[in-house]
Design an enzyme around this catalytic site. Structure first.
Site, PDB file in Angstrom:
ATOM      1  N   SER A 144     -55.056   1.910  66.130  1.00 40.39           N
ATOM      2  CA  SER A 144     -53.770   1.201  66.134  1.00 40.39           C
ATOM      3  C   SER A 144     -52.683   2.124  66.690  1.00 40.39           C
ATOM      4  CB  SER A 144     -53.400   0.815  64.709  1.00 40.39           C
ATOM      5  OG  SER A 144     -52.101   0.276  64.660  1.00 40.39           O
ATOM      6  N   TYR A 157     -52.284   4.027  55.652  1.00 34.67           N
ATOM      7  CA  TYR A 157     -52.717   3.259  56.823  1.00 34.67           C
ATOM      8  C   TYR A 157     -52.549   4.080  58.100  1.00 34.67           C
ATOM      9  CZ  TYR A 157     -53.367  -0.466  60.227  1.00 34.67           C
ATOM     10  OH  TYR A 157     -53.830  -1.222  61.287  1.00 34.67           O
TER      11      TYR A 157
HETATM   12  N1  LIG Z   1     -53.008  -7.457  63.267  1.00 30.51           N
HETATM   13  C1  LIG Z   1     -52.361  -6.381  63.663  1.00 30.51           C
HETATM   14  O1  LIG Z   1     -51.120  -6.400  63.844  1.00 30.51           O
HETATM   15  C2  LIG Z   1     -53.129  -5.119  63.958  1.00 30.51           C
HETATM   16  C3  LIG Z   1     -52.504  -4.115  64.728  1.00 30.51           C
HETATM   17  C4  LIG Z   1     -53.196  -2.952  65.006  1.00 30.51           C
HETATM   18  C5  LIG Z   1     -54.489  -2.786  64.544  1.00 30.51           C
HETATM   19  N2  LIG Z   1     -55.068  -3.774  63.788  1.00 30.51           N
HETATM   20  C6  LIG Z   1     -56.446  -3.532  63.306  1.00 30.51           C
HETATM   21  O2  LIG Z   1     -57.275  -4.578  63.759  1.00 30.51           O
HETATM   22  C7  LIG Z   1     -58.417  -4.690  62.919  1.00 30.51           C
HETATM   23  C8  LIG Z   1     -58.687  -6.160  62.617  1.00 30.51           C
HETATM   24  O3  LIG Z   1     -57.611  -6.677  61.868  1.00 30.51           O
HETATM   25  P1  LIG Z   1     -56.997  -8.136  62.103  1.00 30.51           P
HETATM   26  O4  LIG Z   1     -55.620  -7.952  62.607  1.00 30.51           O
HETATM   27  O5  LIG Z   1     -57.932  -8.972  62.860  1.00 30.51           O
HETATM   28  O6  LIG Z   1     -56.842  -8.591  60.571  1.00 30.51           O
HETATM   29  P2  LIG Z   1     -57.599  -9.694  59.694  1.00 30.51           P
HETATM   30  O7  LIG Z   1     -57.459 -11.038  60.313  1.00 30.51           O
HETATM   31  O8  LIG Z   1     -57.062  -9.494  58.309  1.00 30.51           O
HETATM   32  O9  LIG Z   1     -59.124  -9.255  59.768  1.00 30.51           O
HETATM   33  C9  LIG Z   1     -59.645  -8.189  59.010  1.00 30.51           C
HETATM   34  C10 LIG Z   1     -61.153  -8.316  58.954  1.00 30.51           C
HETATM   35  O10 LIG Z   1     -61.665  -7.209  58.198  1.00 30.51           O
HETATM   36  C11 LIG Z   1     -62.565  -7.706  57.210  1.00 30.51           C
HETATM   37  N3  LIG Z   1     -62.571  -6.884  56.010  1.00 30.51           N
HETATM   38  C12 LIG Z   1     -61.510  -6.573  55.213  1.00 30.51           C
HETATM   39  N4  LIG Z   1     -61.920  -5.856  54.152  1.00 30.51           N
HETATM   40  C13 LIG Z   1     -63.284  -5.720  54.280  1.00 30.51           C
HETATM   41  C14 LIG Z   1     -64.287  -5.103  53.488  1.00 30.51           C
HETATM   42  N5  LIG Z   1     -63.978  -4.487  52.333  1.00 30.51           N
HETATM   43  N6  LIG Z   1     -65.571  -5.163  53.899  1.00 30.51           N
HETATM   44  C15 LIG Z   1     -65.891  -5.809  55.057  1.00 30.51           C
HETATM   45  N7  LIG Z   1     -64.980  -6.395  55.862  1.00 30.51           N
HETATM   46  C16 LIG Z   1     -63.689  -6.364  55.462  1.00 30.51           C
HETATM   47  C17 LIG Z   1     -62.044  -9.105  56.886  1.00 30.51           C
HETATM   48  O11 LIG Z   1     -63.116  -9.927  56.400  1.00 30.51           O
HETATM   49  P3  LIG Z   1     -63.367 -10.348  54.870  1.00 30.51           P
HETATM   50  O12 LIG Z   1     -62.034 -10.502  54.217  1.00 30.51           O
HETATM   51  O13 LIG Z   1     -64.142 -11.619  54.994  1.00 30.51           O
HETATM   52  O14 LIG Z   1     -64.183  -9.239  54.304  1.00 30.51           O
HETATM   53  C18 LIG Z   1     -61.600  -9.594  58.257  1.00 30.51           C
HETATM   54  O15 LIG Z   1     -62.686 -10.150  58.948  1.00 30.51           O
HETATM   55  C19 LIG Z   1     -58.116  -3.824  61.689  1.00 30.51           C
HETATM   56  O16 LIG Z   1     -58.838  -2.612  61.778  1.00 30.51           O
HETATM   57  C20 LIG Z   1     -56.614  -3.562  61.795  1.00 30.51           C
HETATM   58  O17 LIG Z   1     -56.250  -2.348  61.190  1.00 30.51           O
HETATM   59  C21 LIG Z   1     -54.426  -4.932  63.498  1.00 30.51           C
END
Ligand SMILES: NC(=O)c1ccc[n+]([C@@H]2O[C@H](COP(=O)([O-])OP(=O)(O)OC[C@H]3O[C@@H](n4cnc5c(N)ncnc54)[C@H](OP(=O)(O)O)[C@@H]3O)[C@@H](O)[C@H]2O)c1
Length: 266
Positions: A144, A157
């Site tokens: 990120s 984070y």
């Molecule tokens: N959205 C943003 O603004 C942003 C910006 C920069 C980086 N990111 C990064 O992008 C990645 C994906 O995030 P997203 O934005 O797509 O958010 P999201 O929609 O909340 O997706 C997160 C995913 O991680 C899974 N997860 C969470 N806890 C888990 C656990 N204990 N075991 C297994 N799986 C788990 C969730 O599935 P379950 O709940 O079904 O387990 C979900 O599929 C993350 O690494 C985040 O840090 C996001």
């Protein structure tokens, strides 16, 4: 081409495939004919996605419901991945916590490190020996822009994403000449369930609408980056600006600014 050709036996493994960026990565890879292994905790979401991808693209989709913060559950998955042909690994699962560290729940902070750091290292180490011996494979690590500088108000984070960013770029270099690549995806704000999972829905209103990318845009850039064997993918203008300012603004100016901004969110 660094993204291996799909074969019936090989799997593209995606963690956090039940929503957001991970779900869209699954669509992108299935569209290209890759059979998948989807990992997350919410089985119902994984089942619905698997059915859709099998119907639309005729690929095989295996489900591995797993809480990746749980070391025992992770060890079982790690063992399976080490003994199977994994052509692509997308280390995408992750979450954030916001607020002052001394007021935070220590267990939640520990889980954040387990998921965003330890699981990424574990699963990457499980698949790399096989990929290197086959001379083919692609690893994506979702870091990120939050990992480019410290974030007061999201200390754990930003530190976990600093690990992801640094780990990924170092491995990219180590893998030169092996036929295997490692690509860092470092997005800025993306519309997903991320803010909801972090319990900061107000954050959606702190960032102007134009600055948000969709999960679809980010996943498409990420898979294009895998196809080109890129070291980093930083999708969108705001993420590029964050990258530049995070690297070059003196900490004495940057930290108070970030602290004030995140105080309004957390
Ligand atoms: N959205 C943003 O603004 C942003 C910006 C920069 C980086 N990111 C990064 O992008 C990645 C994906 O995030 P997203 O934005 O797509 O958010 P999201 O929609 O909340 O997706 C997160 C995913 O991680 C899974 N997860 C969470 N806890 C888990 C656990 N204990 N075991 C297994 N799986 C788990 C969730 O599935 P379950 O709940 O079904 O387990 C979900 O599929 C993350 O690494 C985040 O840090 C996001």
């Amino acid at each position: 081409m660094p993204l291996p050709q799909p074969t019936p036996d090989a799997r593209a493994v995606i963690t956090g495939a039940s929503s957001g960026i991970g779900e869209r990565l699954a669509h992108e890879l299935a569209q290209r004919g890759h059979s998948l292994m989807l990992v997350a905790r919410r089985v119902d979401k994984l089942e619905t996605l698997a059915e859709q991808l099998q119907t639309e693209h005729g690929v095989t989709v295996d489900l591995r419901p797993c809480d990746l913060t749980d070391r025992e559950a992770r060890a079982t998955l790690r063992e399976e991945l080490a003994n199977q042909t994994v052509s692509v690994l997308c280390n995408n699962a992750g979450f954030a916590t916001f607020g002052k560290l001394w007021k935070s729940d220590p267990e939640r902070e520990r889980q954040e490190v387990e998921l965003n750091v330890a699981a990424v290292q574990d699963l990457t180490m499980a698949v790399l020996p096989g990929m290197v011996s086959r001379g083919a494979g692609a690893v994506l690590i979702v870091g990120s822009t939050a990992g480019i500088q410290p974030l007061p108000g999201a200390a754990t984070y930003s530190a976990t994403k600093a690990f992801a960013n640094t780990f990924s770029e170092a491995i990219h270099s180590e893998l030169q000449g092996t036929g295997v690549t490692c690509t860092l995806l470092a997005p800025g704000p993306v519309h997903t369930e991320f803010m909801q999972a972090a319990n900061v829905p107000k954050a959606e209103h702190q960032v102007p609408g134009w600055a948000w990318l969709t999960a679809d845009q980010v996943a498409r850039s990420a898979v294009a980056g895998l196809e080109n064997g890129q070291r980093t993918v930083v999708p969108g203008a705001l993420a590029k600006l964050f990258l530049h300012s995070g690297r070059h603004t003196p900490r004495s100016l940057l930290l108070p600014l970030v602290r004030r901004t995140l105080n309004r969110i957390g």
